[in-house]
Design an enzyme around this catalytic site. Sequence first.
Site, short mmCIF file in Angstrom:
data_model
loop_
_atom_site.label_atom_id
_atom_site.label_comp_id
_atom_site.label_asym_id
_atom_site.label_seq_id
_atom_site.Cartn_x
_atom_site.Cartn_y
_atom_site.Cartn_z
N PRO A 1 -2.43 0.40 13.99
CA PRO A 1 -3.50 -0.55 13.68
C PRO A 1 -4.34 -0.08 12.50
CG PRO A 1 -3.35 -0.18 16.04
CD PRO A 1 -2.44 0.83 15.39
N GLU A 2 -4.70 -1.02 11.64
CA GLU A 2 -5.47 -0.66 10.45
C GLU A 2 -6.94 -1.00 10.65
OE1 GLU A 2 -3.37 -1.65 6.82
OE2 GLU A 2 -1.48 -1.76 7.91
N LYS B 1 -10.35 3.86 11.03
CA LYS B 1 -9.47 3.55 12.15
C LYS B 1 -9.94 4.21 13.44
CE LYS B 1 -5.52 3.41 8.97
NZ LYS B 1 -4.17 3.94 8.68
N ASN C 1 -0.45 0.92 6.25
CA ASN C 1 0.76 0.61 5.49
C ASN C 1 0.75 -0.81 4.94
OD1 ASN C 1 2.87 2.25 4.71
ND2 ASN C 1 4.33 1.32 6.13
N ARG D 1 6.11 7.64 5.11
CA ARG D 1 5.90 6.28 5.58
C ARG D 1 6.86 5.37 4.85
NH1 ARG D 1 0.73 5.67 7.81
NH2 ARG D 1 1.45 3.61 8.48
#
Length: 261
Positions: free
Chosen positions: A2-3, A51, A165, A249
């Site tokens: 989650p961002e 976050k 991301n 990533r």
Amino acid sequence: MPEGDTVWRACKRLNQALAGQELVRTDFRVPSLATTDLSGRTMLEVVARGKHILMRISGGLTLHSHFRMDGSWHLYRPGERWHGGPDHQIRVVLETAPWTAVGYRLPVLDLVATGDEDSVVGHLGPDLLSPSFDRAVAIANLESDPERTVSEALLDQRNLAGIGNFYRIEVCFLLGLHPWRPISAVDVPAAVDLSRKLMKANVRNGTQVSTGIDRPGQRSWVFERAGKPCQRCGTTILTASLGEATRERVTYWCPVCQPEH
């Protein structure tokens, strides 16, 4: 993972339900907090920092949590069936008269003095969703390592907090930046401003959208579209891993819209 916008919305829901309420029961199911009892204290507020989730409690305590990949907080009314996962995945239960907050699969759960919150979030750069966001500091942080790739720099929470991301991939596409382009060759203020603009818009909308079209399959330009045609030029979207070993990533880009040079 989650961002920042997702965490901000979660904190808003938790704050609306719990702020000002007395904790009538607490149940910590992690070894470090197994004997902790916060019953009788009042939940003052729940706030996001990038976050990270900070639950400030009377008596000068803060319960700090982070979702990472799998964590979540769920809210239930008295008598309502809990459905966030099996019981063995519950890490904490915070019960008030009107609501029960249940933390599932939380990989990070710390209780610190509110005055010592910097011990858990002090390493973070400016929070993109904070009303007091310090744009100049965020820009300076990103520019401090000019040879670093734009993708790695945007993801580094020490530079600016909240980007994950989805945002770094879509920001790179919208600015025509190849993921491996060094920060020295990037309009850093434009990247910061666009990141904040997108995240603030999605906080309001409740979904992560960069195209302006909130429909399945059309919300992103290149994110999670490997092998599919670019929604701008039709070229096949490429994907690869990027980043330091153990911290790689997946990234996506259009080789035409985001040329290497």
